[in-house]
Scaffold this motif. Structure first.
Motif, PDB file in Angstrom:
ATOM      1  N   UNK A  58     -21.359 -61.808   6.205  1.00  0.00           N
ATOM      2  CA  UNK A  58     -22.301 -62.643   5.795  1.00  0.00           C
ATOM      3  C   UNK A  58     -21.951 -64.016   6.128  1.00  0.00           C
ATOM      4  N   UNK A  59     -20.607 -64.242   6.463  1.00  0.00           N
ATOM      5  CA  UNK A  59     -20.229 -65.641   7.078  1.00  0.00           C
ATOM      6  C   UNK A  59     -19.362 -66.380   5.954  1.00  0.00           C
ATOM      7  N   UNK A  60     -19.051 -67.609   6.201  1.00  0.00           N
ATOM      8  CA  UNK A  60     -18.015 -68.320   5.563  1.00  0.00           C
ATOM      9  C   UNK A  60     -18.547 -69.066   4.552  1.00  0.00           C
ATOM     10  N   UNK A  61     -18.149 -68.784   3.357  1.00  0.00           N
ATOM     11  CA  UNK A  61     -18.546 -69.563   2.114  1.00  0.00           C
ATOM     12  C   UNK A  61     -17.533 -70.567   1.521  1.00  0.00           C
ATOM     13  N   UNK A  62     -17.890 -71.471   0.915  1.00  0.00           N
ATOM     14  CA  UNK A  62     -17.246 -72.612  -0.027  1.00  0.00           C
ATOM     15  C   UNK A  62     -17.002 -71.801  -1.239  1.00  0.00           C
ATOM     16  N   UNK A  64     -16.438 -80.974   2.439  1.00  0.00           N
ATOM     17  CA  UNK A  64     -16.361 -80.082   1.334  1.00  0.00           C
ATOM     18  C   UNK A  64     -16.251 -80.852  -0.011  1.00  0.00           C
ATOM     19  N   UNK A  65     -15.218 -81.767   0.159  1.00  0.00           N
ATOM     20  CA  UNK A  65     -14.840 -82.390  -1.101  1.00  0.00           C
ATOM     21  C   UNK A  65     -15.820 -83.535  -1.540  1.00  0.00           C
ATOM     22  N   UNK A  66     -16.738 -84.082  -0.467  1.00  0.00           N
ATOM     23  CA  UNK A  66     -17.640 -84.861  -0.887  1.00  0.00           C
ATOM     24  C   UNK A  66     -19.152 -84.153  -1.203  1.00  0.00           C
ATOM     25  N   UNK A  67     -19.149 -82.915  -1.435  1.00  0.00           N
ATOM     26  CA  UNK A  67     -20.214 -82.289  -1.701  1.00  0.00           C
ATOM     27  C   UNK A  67     -21.202 -81.913  -0.646  1.00  0.00           C
ATOM     28  N   UNK A  68     -20.925 -82.072   0.376  1.00  0.00           N
ATOM     29  CA  UNK A  68     -21.851 -81.999   1.717  1.00  0.00           C
ATOM     30  C   UNK A  68     -22.237 -80.435   1.778  1.00  0.00           C
ATOM     31  N   UNK A  69     -21.393 -79.509   1.330  1.00  0.00           N
ATOM     32  CA  UNK A  69     -21.250 -78.219   1.118  1.00  0.00           C
ATOM     33  C   UNK A  69     -20.992 -77.895  -0.119  1.00  0.00           C
ATOM     34  N   UNK A 119      -7.441 -72.182  -0.024  1.00  0.00           N
ATOM     35  CA  UNK A 119      -8.250 -71.779  -1.092  1.00  0.00           C
ATOM     36  C   UNK A 119      -9.590 -72.479  -0.956  1.00  0.00           C
ATOM     37  N   UNK A 120     -10.069 -73.124   0.020  1.00  0.00           N
ATOM     38  CA  UNK A 120     -11.497 -73.624  -0.035  1.00  0.00           C
ATOM     39  C   UNK A 120     -12.668 -72.920   0.488  1.00  0.00           C
ATOM     40  N   UNK A 121     -12.303 -71.940   1.344  1.00  0.00           N
ATOM     41  CA  UNK A 121     -13.159 -71.202   1.921  1.00  0.00           C
ATOM     42  C   UNK A 121     -12.957 -69.687   1.810  1.00  0.00           C
ATOM     43  N   UNK A 122     -14.050 -68.787   2.186  1.00  0.00           N
ATOM     44  CA  UNK A 122     -13.645 -67.291   2.276  1.00  0.00           C
ATOM     45  C   UNK A 122     -14.622 -66.748   3.147  1.00  0.00           C
ATOM     46  N   UNK A 123     -14.119 -65.819   3.728  1.00  0.00           N
ATOM     47  CA  UNK A 123     -15.292 -65.055   4.832  1.00  0.00           C
ATOM     48  C   UNK A 123     -15.606 -64.063   4.174  1.00  0.00           C
ATOM     49  N   UNK A 148     -22.935 -71.304   2.162  1.00  0.00           N
ATOM     50  CA  UNK A 148     -22.673 -70.965   3.483  1.00  0.00           C
ATOM     51  C   UNK A 148     -22.475 -71.672   4.629  1.00  0.00           C
ATOM     52  N   UNK A 149     -21.325 -72.066   5.177  1.00  0.00           N
ATOM     53  CA  UNK A 149     -21.157 -72.859   6.278  1.00  0.00           C
ATOM     54  C   UNK A 149     -22.082 -72.601   7.551  1.00  0.00           C
ATOM     55  N   UNK A 150     -22.267 -73.557   8.313  1.00  0.00           N
ATOM     56  CA  UNK A 150     -23.009 -73.430   9.126  1.00  0.00           C
ATOM     57  C   UNK A 150     -22.109 -72.450  10.243  1.00  0.00           C
ATOM     58  N   UNK A 151     -22.686 -71.603  11.415  1.00  0.00           N
ATOM     59  CA  UNK A 151     -21.891 -70.802  12.185  1.00  0.00           C
ATOM     60  C   UNK A 151     -20.858 -71.713  13.143  1.00  0.00           C
ATOM     61  N   UNK A 152     -19.917 -70.645  13.693  1.00  0.00           N
ATOM     62  CA  UNK A 152     -19.166 -71.434  14.614  1.00  0.00           C
ATOM     63  C   UNK A 152     -19.673 -72.319  15.602  1.00  0.00           C
ATOM     64  N   UNK A 153     -20.733 -71.863  16.198  1.00  0.00           N
ATOM     65  CA  UNK A 153     -21.418 -72.500  17.498  1.00  0.00           C
ATOM     66  C   UNK A 153     -21.993 -73.613  17.033  1.00  0.00           C
ATOM     67  N   UNK A 154     -22.743 -73.862  15.645  1.00  0.00           N
ATOM     68  CA  UNK A 154     -23.183 -74.977  15.155  1.00  0.00           C
ATOM     69  C   UNK A 154     -22.064 -76.183  14.802  1.00  0.00           C
TER      70      UNK A 154
END
Length: 235
Positions: free
Chosen positions: A70-74, A23-28, A62-66, A33-39
């Motif tokens: 809809x899923x988990x977002x940065x 997250x800090x590196x900007x990958x997301x 404070x980095x993510x919110x469900x 939206x983060x990939x799902x739990x399985x991925x």
């Protein structure tokens, strides 16, 4: 970008650190939206329960919110800094200004809400402050803060009391050097006795205006001394 498998232990801590780094590196980026739990579990080489715990930890930072359904977002790339950590780095003059605003209102509320037990606690704390002046600067500042804490407590507002408690370590760190540097206990064995007594008297007399004024005048004097003794900013 593949995330890579992790060593087996401790999995939750490793998963949390790895996701935080991504997250800090900007990958997301923020809003992604983060990939799902399985991925995520497959990418990290861990179980879904480990991913779930890591996501919960990052949400707490404070980095993510469900978002339900809809899923988990940065929502941020850096953790929310702890309030106590911010206070420990703040200039004592800034902390004292906010403390003054809080305590003036607390004193007004205390004058309206204090009980006989509150008044007894304030008077005992005032006497303890006078006695502590003969010990050392640390004991004197601790007793001074304890006196102010009894006034805040008499407001019977737990949020005000908790805020004051948060300020205490930063105040102590700034006030002890002030008392020693200015030699306040040498000039006056127990400095501020009259103004401190005036605060207690006004609260005990159920005089909100007088209590607020007494606290304001006392803390304004301290703020002025703190500003006068603060080092000049580097140019």
């Amino acid at each position: 970008m593949p995330l890579g498998s992790l060593r087996p232990s401790p999995l939750v801590e490793q998963a949390t650190a790895h996701l935080r780094e991504q997250i800090a590196d900007g990958h997301w980026p923020v809003g992604t939206r983060l990939p799902g739990e399985t991925a995520l579990a497959a990418s990290l080489g861990v179980g879904r329960s480990t991913v779930r715990e890591a996501v919960r930890a990052l949400a707490g930072a404070g980095l993510l919110r469900t978002r339900q359904g809809a899923g988990v977002f940065v929502i941020a790339t850096q953790p929310v800094e702890d309030w106590s950590a911010k206070l420990s780095r703040a200039a004592v003059t800034d902390v004292h200004e906010v403390r003054a605003m809080l305590e003036v209102q607390a004193a007004r509320l205390a004058a309206e809400r204090r009980t006989d037990a509150d008044v007894a606690a304030m008077r005992a704390a005032l006497a303890a402050r006078q006695a502590a002046a003969a010990v050392d600067s640390g004991a004197f500042v601790d007793a001074d803060i304890a006196l102010h804490a009894t006034i805040v407590a008499a407001a019977h507002n737990p949020v005000l009391a908790d805020l004051f408690t948060e300020f205490t370590p930063a105040l102590r760190e700034g006030l002890i050097p002030l008392v020693e540097r200015l030699g306040l206990r040498d000039l006056d064995h127990s400095p501020g006795d009259a103004s401190q007594a005036a605060m207690v008297t006004a609260v005990a007399a159920a005089d909100p205006d007088g209590a607020g004024r007494a606290v304001r005048e006392e803390l304004d004097r301290t703020s002025a001394m703190l500003r006068a003794s603060a080092p000049l900013p580097h140019r």
